[in-house]
Motif scaffolding. Structure first.
Motif, PDB file in Angstrom:
ATOM      1  N   PHE A   1     114.000 -22.693   7.415  1.00 53.96           N
ATOM      2  CA  PHE A   1     114.859 -23.471   7.976  1.00 53.96           C
ATOM      3  C   PHE A   1     115.641 -24.726   6.962  1.00 53.96           C
ATOM      4  O   PHE A   1     115.046 -24.804   5.959  1.00 53.96           O
ATOM      5  N   HIS A   2     116.611 -24.956   7.565  1.00 52.20           N
ATOM      6  CA  HIS A   2     117.399 -26.205   6.768  1.00 52.20           C
ATOM      7  C   HIS A   2     116.920 -27.673   7.051  1.00 52.20           C
ATOM      8  O   HIS A   2     116.877 -27.847   8.192  1.00 52.20           O
ATOM      9  N   VAL A   3     117.005 -28.397   6.091  1.00 53.21           N
ATOM     10  CA  VAL A   3     116.688 -29.827   6.231  1.00 53.21           C
ATOM     11  C   VAL A   3     117.918 -30.542   6.282  1.00 53.21           C
ATOM     12  O   VAL A   3     118.603 -30.438   5.105  1.00 53.21           O
ATOM     13  N   ASP A   4     118.271 -31.107   7.380  1.00 54.84           N
ATOM     14  CA  ASP A   4     119.354 -32.333   7.217  1.00 54.84           C
ATOM     15  C   ASP A   4     119.312 -33.084   6.130  1.00 54.84           C
ATOM     16  O   ASP A   4     118.265 -33.844   6.096  1.00 54.84           O
TER      17      ASP A   4
ATOM     18  N   ALA B   1     114.021 -31.325   1.072  1.00 55.12           N
ATOM     19  CA  ALA B   1     113.009 -30.233   1.536  1.00 55.12           C
ATOM     20  C   ALA B   1     111.683 -30.550   0.893  1.00 55.12           C
ATOM     21  O   ALA B   1     110.531 -30.707   1.680  1.00 55.12           O
ATOM     22  N   ALA B   2     111.565 -31.029  -0.386  1.00 55.37           N
ATOM     23  CA  ALA B   2     110.334 -31.518  -1.086  1.00 55.37           C
ATOM     24  C   ALA B   2     109.628 -32.590  -0.324  1.00 55.37           C
ATOM     25  O   ALA B   2     108.357 -32.663  -0.288  1.00 55.37           O
ATOM     26  N   GLU B   3     110.587 -33.683   0.209  1.00 57.90           N
ATOM     27  CA  GLU B   3     109.868 -34.878   0.675  1.00 57.90           C
ATOM     28  C   GLU B   3     109.550 -34.215   2.212  1.00 57.90           C
ATOM     29  O   GLU B   3     108.170 -34.669   2.553  1.00 57.90           O
TER      30      GLU B   3
ATOM     31  N   PRO C   1     116.599 -27.761  -2.515  1.00 55.44           N
ATOM     32  CA  PRO C   1     116.757 -29.093  -1.895  1.00 55.44           C
ATOM     33  C   PRO C   1     116.794 -29.327  -0.628  1.00 55.44           C
ATOM     34  O   PRO C   1     116.420 -30.273  -0.062  1.00 55.44           O
ATOM     35  N   THR C   2     117.440 -28.314   0.391  1.00 58.90           N
ATOM     36  CA  THR C   2     117.371 -28.500   1.800  1.00 58.90           C
ATOM     37  C   THR C   2     116.940 -27.337   2.653  1.00 58.90           C
ATOM     38  O   THR C   2     117.060 -27.314   3.733  1.00 58.90           O
ATOM     39  N   LEU C   3     116.120 -26.422   1.896  1.00 60.63           N
ATOM     40  CA  LEU C   3     115.645 -25.067   2.576  1.00 60.63           C
ATOM     41  C   LEU C   3     114.006 -25.073   2.597  1.00 60.63           C
ATOM     42  O   LEU C   3     113.416 -25.577   1.571  1.00 60.63           O
ATOM     43  N   VAL C   4     113.328 -24.850   3.748  1.00 59.80           N
ATOM     44  CA  VAL C   4     111.903 -24.784   3.862  1.00 59.80           C
ATOM     45  C   VAL C   4     111.641 -23.336   4.294  1.00 59.80           C
ATOM     46  O   VAL C   4     112.181 -23.010   5.222  1.00 59.80           O
TER      47      VAL C   4
END
Length: 76
Positions: free
Chosen positions: A1-4, A10-12, A29-32
């Motif tokens: 899923f993508h992180v806004d 994503a790491a945080e 950076p924005t994918l989990v």
């Protein structure tokens, strides 16, 4: 899923989930990546969903001036 990006990277997000015993993997950076194994129970899935909701709520609270979907939003 993508992180806004307004919620962090994503790491945080994965680090905060890991602290709650939920293992997911950042893919950029924005994918989990999150996947279920056959031995995961419904209760464990519900626990993971609850942890994700908590992390998202905490991220929003920590960034009160960030606007969803807007990178570099003014945090004045």
């Amino acid at each position: 899923f993508h992180v806004d990006p307004a919620l962090g990277t994503a790491a945080e997000l994965t680090a905060r989930l890991d602290a709650r015993g939920i293992g997911v993997i950042p893919f950029g950076p924005t994918l989990v990546r999150a996947c279920l194994h056959l031995d995961v129970s419904r209760a464990q899935v519900e626990q993971a969903c609850s942890a994700l909701r908590e992390v998202i709520q905490e991220s929003r609270a920590a960034r009160p001036f960030a606007r969803a979907g807007v990178e570099g939003a003014y945090e004045g």
